[in-house]
Design an enzyme around this catalytic site. Structure first.
Site, short mmCIF file in Angstrom:
data_model
loop_
_atom_site.label_atom_id
_atom_site.label_comp_id
_atom_site.label_asym_id
_atom_site.label_seq_id
_atom_site.Cartn_x
_atom_site.Cartn_y
_atom_site.Cartn_z
N SER A 129 0.88 -1.18 0.00
CA SER A 129 0.00 0.00 0.00
C SER A 129 0.90 1.22 0.00
CB SER A 129 -0.85 0.01 1.27
OG SER A 129 -1.48 1.26 1.45
N TYR B 254 -1.46 -0.75 10.44
CA TYR B 254 -1.67 -1.10 9.02
C TYR B 254 -0.42 -0.76 8.22
CZ TYR B 254 -3.69 -1.11 4.32
OH TYR B 254 -3.93 -1.37 2.99
P1 NDP Z 1 -11.52 -5.71 -0.03
O1 NDP Z 1 -11.98 -5.61 1.39
O2 NDP Z 1 -12.51 -5.50 -1.11
O3 NDP Z 1 -10.80 -7.11 -0.27
C1 NDP Z 1 -10.05 -7.74 0.74
C2 NDP Z 1 -10.02 -9.22 0.43
O4 NDP Z 1 -9.24 -9.88 1.44
C3 NDP Z 1 -11.39 -9.85 0.45
O5 NDP Z 1 -11.50 -10.72 -0.66
C4 NDP Z 1 -11.41 -10.65 1.74
O6 NDP Z 1 -12.22 -11.80 1.54
C5 NDP Z 1 -9.95 -11.03 1.86
N1 NDP Z 1 -9.56 -11.42 3.21
C6 NDP Z 1 -9.63 -10.71 4.36
N2 NDP Z 1 -9.21 -11.45 5.39
C7 NDP Z 1 -8.87 -12.66 4.87
C8 NDP Z 1 -8.37 -13.86 5.43
N3 NDP Z 1 -8.14 -13.99 6.75
N4 NDP Z 1 -8.14 -14.91 4.62
C9 NDP Z 1 -8.39 -14.81 3.28
N5 NDP Z 1 -8.86 -13.70 2.70
C10 NDP Z 1 -9.09 -12.64 3.50
O7 NDP Z 1 -10.34 -4.68 -0.14
P2 NDP Z 1 -9.20 -4.43 -1.26
O8 NDP Z 1 -9.52 -5.11 -2.50
O9 NDP Z 1 -9.00 -2.97 -1.27
O10 NDP Z 1 -7.95 -5.07 -0.55
C11 NDP Z 1 -7.04 -5.94 -1.19
C12 NDP Z 1 -5.63 -5.57 -0.74
O11 NDP Z 1 -5.28 -4.29 -1.24
C13 NDP Z 1 -5.43 -5.50 0.76
O12 NDP Z 1 -4.22 -6.16 1.11
C14 NDP Z 1 -5.30 -4.01 1.02
O13 NDP Z 1 -4.54 -3.74 2.17
C15 NDP Z 1 -4.64 -3.55 -0.25
N6 NDP Z 1 -4.76 -2.13 -0.54
C16 NDP Z 1 -5.99 -1.58 -0.80
C17 NDP Z 1 -6.11 -0.22 -1.01
C18 NDP Z 1 -7.43 0.44 -1.25
O14 NDP Z 1 -7.48 1.68 -1.28
N7 NDP Z 1 -8.51 -0.29 -1.45
C19 NDP Z 1 -4.94 0.65 -1.01
C20 NDP Z 1 -3.71 -0.04 -0.73
C21 NDP Z 1 -3.65 -1.36 -0.51
P3 NDP Z 1 -13.05 -12.58 2.66
O15 NDP Z 1 -13.64 -11.55 3.58
O16 NDP Z 1 -14.07 -13.31 1.84
O17 NDP Z 1 -12.08 -13.49 3.32
#
Ligand code: NDP
Length: 247
Positions: free
Chosen positions: A140, A153
């Site tokens: 990030s 974070y």
């Molecule tokens: P979302 O919340 O849409 O997606 C997060 C995903 O992670 C979901 O599919 C969730 O699925 C999964 N997840 C969470 N906990 C677990 C777990 N214990 N095991 C397996 N899967 C898990 O957010 P984003 O798409 O934004 O996030 C994706 C990545 O991008 C993250 O690492 C985030 O930190 C990073 N990021 C996002 C930014 C943004 O602005 N959106 C900016 C910078 C980085 P489920 O709940 O079904 O398990």
């Protein structure tokens, strides 16, 4: 080349992971979707297949090594090998340290750090043996720049930066040809803000995302670009965000 590659996407049930899985499938990859909400994974896999792509899924909690090992085994059993993993699962329950949300601090360490370790541990033996493989991790801009509310974070995302750089360096030294790519997204409109339980923080971040946020497909594009490079070329890092966000 993306065509025919076997690619695992963690956190594929929404946001960046979902968009990336759909794009890579459209480009001919064999996709293995993992996340906890397997009903959502099933729906995405069915849609990919309906559109002529190839996708399977398995419920995955990245904090479990056994789950990570099982999804890698599923990929190999179904498609015969594993070419790349996108370590994307993550959560961002930001809050001021004084709010003492210690449970959330540990949750972020477990998912954002240990989830990455578990995923790498699951693929590394195969990648080392076959002398090829690609690890892509979602850090990030919080892994590049500190901000109030993001102490833990940001710390987890700095970890990803350091870990991935050493993975790249050691792979080069050891001649395993493992490629390592780290992505640093800024404000991307996904379900991520839903993980923030601190009302003031959720409000402030929502305002930022309302002002600047762009679609998760923008990140999918750079993941696909990195995978598409010739096998002798590593794209090490991408910082990607809204053109009008000062970060
Ligand atoms: P979302 O919340 O849409 O997606 C997060 C995903 O992670 C979901 O599919 C969730 O699925 C999964 N997840 C969470 N906990 C677990 C777990 N214990 N095991 C397996 N899967 C898990 O957010 P984003 O798409 O934004 O996030 C994706 C990545 O991008 C993250 O690492 C985030 O930190 C990073 N990021 C996002 C930014 C943004 O602005 N959106 C900016 C910078 C980085 P489920 O709940 O079904 O398990």
């Amino acid at each position: 080349m993306i065509e025919d590659k076997v690619i695992i996407v963690t956190g594929a049930s929404s946001g960046i992971g979902e968009a990336t899985a759909r794009l890579l499938a459209r480009q001919g990859a064999n996709i293995v979707l993992g996340a906890r909400r397997d009903d959502k994974l099933k729906q995405i896999a069915v849609e990919i297949e309906t559109n002529g792509g190839r996708a399977i899924y398995r419920q995955l909690d990245v904090t479990s090594q056994a789950d990570n090992d099982a999804i890698v085994k599923l990929a190999k059993d179904t498609f015969g090998r594993i070419d790349a993993i996108f370590l994307n699962a993550g959560l961002m329950p930001n809050s001021p340290l004084s709010a003492m949300r210690t449970h959330e601090w540990h949750q972020m360490v477990d998912v954002n750090i240990k989830g990455v370790l578990n995923g790498v541990a699951a693929v590394l033996p195969a990648f080392t043996e076959q002398k090829s493989g690609h690890v892509i991790a979602n850090s990030s801009v919080a892994g590049l720049k500190a901000y109030p509310g993001g102490a833990v974070y940001g710390g987890t995302k700095w970890f990803v930066k350091d870990f991935m750089e050493v993975l790249r360096m050691e792979a080069a030294q050891e001649g395993t040809n493992i490629r390592a790519t780290t992505i640093y997204p800024a404000a991307i409109n996904t379900e991520l803000l839903g993980t923030i339980s601190h009302a003031g923080m959720a409000d402030a971040m929502q305002k930022t995302y309302d002002k600047y946020g762009i679609a998760p497909e923008r990140i999918a594009n750079v993941v696909a670009f990195a995978i598409d490079q010739p096998e002798d070329t590593t794209i090490n890092e991408f910082t990607v965000g809204p053109a009008n966000q000062p970060w």
